[in-house]
Design an enzyme around this catalytic site. Structure first.
Site, PDB file in Angstrom:
ATOM      1  N   TYR A 229       0.811  -1.219   0.000  1.00 30.97           N
ATOM      2  CA  TYR A 229       0.000   0.000   0.000  1.00 30.97           C
ATOM      3  C   TYR A 229       0.845   1.270   0.000  1.00 30.97           C
ATOM      4  O   TYR A 229       0.458   2.296  -0.550  1.00 30.97           O
ATOM      5  CB  TYR A 229      -0.902   0.025   1.242  1.00 30.97           C
ATOM      6  N   SER A 260      -1.535  -5.908  -7.434  1.00 38.21           N
ATOM      7  CA  SER A 260      -1.577  -4.909  -6.375  1.00 38.21           C
ATOM      8  C   SER A 260      -2.335  -5.475  -5.190  1.00 38.21           C
ATOM      9  O   SER A 260      -3.130  -6.408  -5.326  1.00 38.21           O
ATOM     10  CB  SER A 260      -2.265  -3.641  -6.865  1.00 38.21           C
ATOM     11  N   ASP A 261      -2.063  -4.933  -4.004  1.00 40.63           N
ATOM     12  CA  ASP A 261      -2.919  -5.244  -2.870  1.00 40.63           C
ATOM     13  C   ASP A 261      -4.266  -4.578  -3.125  1.00 40.63           C
ATOM     14  O   ASP A 261      -4.384  -3.657  -3.939  1.00 40.63           O
ATOM     15  CB  ASP A 261      -2.290  -4.743  -1.570  1.00 40.63           C
ATOM     16  N   TRP A 262      -5.287  -5.019  -2.422  1.00 38.65           N
ATOM     17  CA  TRP A 262      -6.653  -4.576  -2.698  1.00 38.65           C
ATOM     18  C   TRP A 262      -6.757  -3.048  -2.578  1.00 38.65           C
ATOM     19  O   TRP A 262      -6.384  -2.462  -1.566  1.00 38.65           O
ATOM     20  CB  TRP A 262      -7.613  -5.257  -1.729  1.00 38.65           C
ATOM     21  N   SER A 264      -5.145  -0.523  -3.729  1.00 37.98           N
ATOM     22  CA  SER A 264      -3.925   0.152  -3.284  1.00 37.98           C
ATOM     23  C   SER A 264      -3.303   1.034  -4.347  1.00 37.98           C
ATOM     24  O   SER A 264      -2.157   1.455  -4.206  1.00 37.98           O
ATOM     25  CB  SER A 264      -2.896  -0.886  -2.837  1.00 37.98           C
TER      26      SER A 264
END
Length: 499
Positions: A229, A260-262, A264
């Protein structure tokens, strides 16, 4: 040469040769990308855009009629998170239970790479039984801040140790056909304002401290990497072309899928040119607008989704049976692995000679985790939460060994504390994603521990936490201090046996 240096060198040498290379990929990368290009050529523009992001919360998009089924992703490193927030729960037949293993920092505390292989192999087998193609772990951010709420998910503070454990975790996981995902790339060592923080790190620190575990996982053949993030030196990691192209793709040679992270990422144009699977609801409209304005092309979209499709091809995720129910029979072996990790990961910080604890002594058991299992993650909404089954409480585990000699007192008086032959005092924290916690325990908890060690010099303090806590007010007065981390469903049985 100092003994500690000799031990580190011996550990590094042993770790390099622990496990055989796992049967990870079924198709070489060049061939996987060639096949991916052929499949992409069959897709409509709408389908291509759909492949650019996640689907129904925890799937990669698929077009089953074109030979590309949906791919299910699940958390977390220390077991299978029982997901209860899928947008469409009918898309997968979920497991009825999963084994709660000790947390990864406990695994790292074993200093045993072969055990990391077994641990990950067990988690991977449960994934295969439950139709999970990708496990969103292992986590490997470096322990730099004791208050970080996710330290328990990672492999500690030492890059060498983390690298050795991560490499074997990846091999063990992918030997089962479940594909691992390294996270969070990179320098996400704090949970405080992680969606706004900016990690300022020079090239030397980046390469000596933070990159080695990721390199080890990539060298072990991992299929996926998840970005973090935070920003790195001013740019968000999930849309940082220099980070992803120059370092991850270039220096580390990673050829798999970068996700990607959720939710982010922020700049859709940069995302299209750097990473896979942003979580923005507005993404489809933004991509169409960028196409219309000529700021991106359909070729940019195809380039972005190539690694996702190629990775699924490389690991055979499109061409196999989704569920392997026969692996459910291995749950007893998985439970044993969890016990073994807990037993080797428990750390004795102090012992004045009281341990091992002789039978026949009157034991007063008190404190926070006598009846409660100190689960990682804190709640089912946290990615690290693994509920387990047949969970053994501390009280039950101790009574199995010491029988009626164990008496549980929730709030003992000074007189009760003093009258016991031995006091076992359970304390610790519940750490959780997205939050940090104080280094000190609550004032009431610290006061209670001080009262116990002052009332009875035979007080053994049992700590369950995901990272360090302040102990300066009482540790030198305790007869023994044992760090048990978050021990999983069988961890208290291991603790009772060790005592």
């Amino acid at each position: 040469m100092k003994t500690s240096v000799k031990l580190l060198l011996a550990f590094a040498t042993a770790a390099a040769a622990i496990a055989p290379a796992a049967a990870q990929q079924v198709v070489a990368w060049d061939e996987a990308y060639r096949q991916a290009d052929a499949r992409i050529a069959q897709l409509t523009l709408d389908e291509k855009i759909s492949f650019m992001r996640g689907y129904s919360s925890f799937f990669f998009y698929g077009v089953p009629e074109k030979g590309m089924p949906y791919i299910y992703l699940s958390d977390a490193t220390q077991g299978v998170h029982m997901r209860d927030n899928l947008s469409d729960p009918t898309m997968v037949r979920q497991l009825e239970r999963s084994t709660a293993f000790p947390c990864p920092i406990s695994l790292a505390a074993t200093f045993n790479p072969s055990l990391a292989y077994r641990y990950a192999e067990a988690v991977g087998e449960e994934c295969r039984a439950g139709g999970i193609e990708v496990l969103l772990g292992p986590g490997m951010n470096i322990y730099r801040n004791s208050q970080n709420g996710r330290n328990f998910e990672y492999m500690g503070e030492d890059p060498l140790l983390a690298s050795a454990m991560v490499a074997e975790y990846v091999k063990g996981m992918q030997s089962t056909g479940t594909v691992a995902c390294l996270k969070h790339f990179i320098c996400n060592e704090t949970e405080f304002s992680r969606r706004r923080s900016n990690s300022i790190v020079d090239e030397r620190a980046l390469h000596e401290l933070y990159l080695p575990p990721f390199k080890a996982g990539i060298d072990a053949g991992v299929g996926y990497v998840m970005t973090s993030y935070n920003r790195l030196n001013g740019e968000w990691a999930g849309q940082n072309a220099d980070l992803i192209r120059r370092i991850l793709r270039g220096e580390l040679g990673f050829r798999g899928c970068v996700m990607s992270d959720w939710s982010s990422v922020n700049d859709t144009e940069k995302v299209v040119k750097s990473v896979q699977m942003p979580g923005r609801k507005e993404f489809f409209g933004e991509v169409r607008a960028l196409l219309k304005e000529g700021r991106i092309t359909e070729k940019d979209i195809e380039k972005m989704i190539r690694p996702n499709i190629a990775t699924s091809i490389a690991f055979g995720l499109y061409d196999r049976e989704k569920y392997v129910p026969a692996l459910l029979e291995k749950f007893p072996a998985h439970k044993q692995t969890g016990y073994d990790v807990a037993a080797e990961g428990i750390v004795l910080l102090r012992n004045n000679g009281i341990l091992p604890l002789a039978e026949g002594r009157k034991i007063l058991l008190t404190g926070r985790f006598t009846e409660q299992i100190p689960r990682t993650g804190g709640s089912t909404s946290s990615s690290a939460e693994v509920l387990g089954y047949d969970n053994v409480t501390l009280t039950a585990a101790l009574r199995e060994v010491y029988g009626d000699a164990v008496r549980v007192v929730e709030k003992p008086s000074r007189e009760e504390l003093a009258a016991a032959d031995v006091v076992l005092l359970s304390t610790g924290t519940i750490d959780v994603e997205s939050f940090e916690r104080p280094f000190a325990l609550p004032k009431e908890e610290e006061a209670f521990i001080r009262t116990a060690v002052e009332s009875n010099p035979n007080t053994i303090v049992l700590v369950n936490s995901g990272s360090g806590i302040r102990m300066g007010g009482w540790n030198d007065k305790a007869a023994a201090v044992i760090y048990g981390w978050y021990p999983g469903q069988s961890g208290f049985t291991a603790l009772a046996d060790i005592l």
